[in-house]
Design an enzyme around this catalytic site. Structure first.
Site, short mmCIF file in Angstrom:
data_model
loop_
_atom_site.label_atom_id
_atom_site.label_comp_id
_atom_site.label_asym_id
_atom_site.label_seq_id
_atom_site.Cartn_x
_atom_site.Cartn_y
_atom_site.Cartn_z
N GLU A 53 12.85 17.24 89.78
CA GLU A 53 13.22 18.60 90.18
C GLU A 53 12.52 19.61 89.28
O GLU A 53 11.94 19.24 88.26
CB GLU A 53 14.74 18.77 90.11
CG GLU A 53 15.50 17.86 91.06
CD GLU A 53 17.00 18.17 91.12
OE1 GLU A 53 17.43 19.14 90.47
OE2 GLU A 53 17.71 17.44 91.83
N THR A 84 5.41 12.74 95.91
CA THR A 84 4.27 12.05 96.51
C THR A 84 4.61 11.62 97.93
O THR A 84 5.66 11.01 98.16
CB THR A 84 3.88 10.83 95.67
OG1 THR A 84 3.51 11.26 94.36
CG2 THR A 84 2.71 10.09 96.30
N ASP A 101 10.82 0.88 87.11
CA ASP A 101 10.28 -0.31 86.44
C ASP A 101 9.19 -0.95 87.28
O ASP A 101 8.11 -1.28 86.78
CB ASP A 101 11.40 -1.33 86.18
CG ASP A 101 12.22 -1.01 84.93
OD1 ASP A 101 11.74 -0.20 84.12
OD2 ASP A 101 13.33 -1.55 84.79
N ARG A 103 6.07 1.24 87.53
CA ARG A 103 5.21 1.31 86.34
C ARG A 103 4.19 0.18 86.32
O ARG A 103 3.08 0.35 85.81
CB ARG A 103 6.09 1.33 85.09
CG ARG A 103 6.74 2.68 84.90
CD ARG A 103 7.93 2.69 83.96
NE ARG A 103 8.52 4.04 83.96
CZ ARG A 103 9.71 4.34 83.47
NH1 ARG A 103 10.47 3.38 82.94
NH2 ARG A 103 10.16 5.58 83.51
N ILE A 156 -21.39 8.69 79.34
CA ILE A 156 -22.57 7.85 79.58
C ILE A 156 -23.46 8.49 80.64
O ILE A 156 -24.69 8.47 80.53
CB ILE A 156 -22.14 6.43 80.01
CG1 ILE A 156 -21.59 5.67 78.80
CG2 ILE A 156 -23.31 5.67 80.65
CD1 ILE A 156 -21.00 4.31 79.14
N GLU A 163 5.75 9.08 87.07
CA GLU A 163 6.60 7.89 86.95
C GLU A 163 6.90 7.56 85.49
O GLU A 163 6.96 6.40 85.10
CB GLU A 163 5.98 6.70 87.69
CG GLU A 163 5.95 6.92 89.19
CD GLU A 163 5.54 5.70 89.98
OE1 GLU A 163 5.86 4.58 89.54
OE2 GLU A 163 4.91 5.86 91.03
#
Length: 379
Positions: free
Chosen positions: A125, A156, A238, A241, A335, A361
């Site tokens: 929120e 999302t 969990d 992740r 690079i 998350e």
């Protein structure tokens, strides 16, 4: 970690699809912010939108290791598509399968496994990000319905999702034990979708605010029991992740491969820069960091498959991998020199896509809190 023949087969299949189909449209979608509906339909046909769903509900019933490998391969080509897949599978489908009743699973989970609807999870929120207990959204029981009021931010797939899992307070006095979770179909009266955020990266994945204004859902749409919303959210995160770790590894591997290819063809002082020791050392460090993150990711996924507690390992994998991919993409840009700063080069997009991985998350700081809490509790 040694993979099984089935796990290698799944990874190979997804890798081929990702690099032949997703890769060619990733740059254009980054420019236009077009939601990848067409590609998601193709992914559904391959079973990638129901990987975590048991076969009795039309899913693939894949193990966590296979799923992490598949997500990693999708992220390699298009991180925007990968985050949609991750939220849909890791957070929404898994949560619904674990906490939902048979009626809810038969009504929603089968459609989600077939890709007929995409899932979203509304927890954050405007004033409650890392601390979900501070959320202000409420759900009041009224006869045979719950009336939801409040605002959710940075959701999302919030615009394109067919089903949204929403957390709301049902008992203010109970703190985190007073939070419940609800299944809210898109189009429910009282649910308003805000404007799409104009993001730095993951631009083909929509991120919106959701406003609930006397939004009524039937009692049957309560997920789990009243007061289980916080537990539901933490369990969902969990799994999510591990998904973020997989996305991080995929994007980092893409950045490394782009860097290797560029270094072989970029000539300076009469020879390719891949011949210079400094470049070779940087590439070696990049590859080592990626491999370390990959093993952390696979270890957490394997523990999940074995039915072990994996919360600490998931946080470790997310923390290390998300910080790693930011370092790897930065080195890839370096690079490439000035070309790395130009949008027509893939590493520029990878650099932008990677930045949010340490934030959503659960920020890196939150992961450190989770990890240290487990460590101190264990002693």
């Amino acid at each position: 970690m040694l993979l099984t023949d089935e796990q290698r087969m799944i990874q190979s299949m997804v890798r081929e699809f990702s690099r032949k189909v997703l890769r060619e449209s990733a740059m254009e979608r980054d420019k236009t912010k077009a939601f990848p509906k067409d590609n998601l339909k193709k992914m559904a046909g391959l079973g990638l939108l129901g990987m975590t769903v048991p076969d009795q509900y039309g899913g693939a019933g894949a193990d966590a290791v296979s799923y992490a490998l598949a997500l990693m391969e999708i992220a390699y080509s298009c991180a925007s598509t990968a985050v949609i897949m991750s939220v849909h599978n890791s957070i929404v489908c898994e949560t619904l399968n674990y906490f939902g009743n048979e009626e809810q699973k038969n009504h929603f989970l089968k459609k989600m496994a077939q890709g007929k609807m995409i899932g979203a999870f509304a927890l954050t929120e405007p004033h409650a990000g890392s601390d979900p207990v501070d959320q202000l959204t409420t759900a009041v029981c009224d006869a045979d319905t719950y009336v939801i009021n409040g605002n959710k931010r940075f959701i999302t797939s919030g615009k394109n999702a067919g089903l949204i899992i929403v957390t709301a307070k049902t008992d203010e006095s109970q703190g985190h034990r007073g939070i419940s979770a609800f299944l809210v179909p898109q189009g429910t009266p009282g649910l308003q979708v805000g404007k799409e955020e104009d993001k730095m990266g993951l631009r083909a994945s929509d991120t919106v605010d959701l406003t609930f204004n006397n939004c009524r859902v039937p009692k049957e749409n309560l997920l789990g029991k009243e007061g289980e919303g916080f537990k539901i959210a933490m369990k969902a995160l969990d799994s999510g992740r591990i998904g973020i770790a997989a996305q991080s590894v995929g994007v980092a591997q893409a950045a490394l491969d782009e860097s290797i290819n560029y270094s072989k063809h970029r000539v300076q002082f009469g020879r390719p820069i891949s011949k210079f020791q400094n470049t070779r050392f940087v590439l070696a460090e990049m590859a080592t960091q990626i491999e370390a993150a990959k093993q952390l990711m696979l270890s957490a996924a394997l523990m999940k498959d074995q039915g072990l507690s994996f919360s600490r390992q998931a946080s470790m994998a997310k923390l290390f991998a998300s910080e790693m991919v930011n370092q790897i993409t930065a080195k890839a840009v370096q690079i490439h020199g000035g070309y790395g700063f130009i949008k027509e080069y893939t590493v520029e997009r990878l650099y932008r896509d990677a930045r949010v991985f340490t934030i959503y998350e659960g920020t890196s700081e939150i992961q450190k809190i989770v990890i240290s809490s487990h460590l101190l509790k264990d002693r």
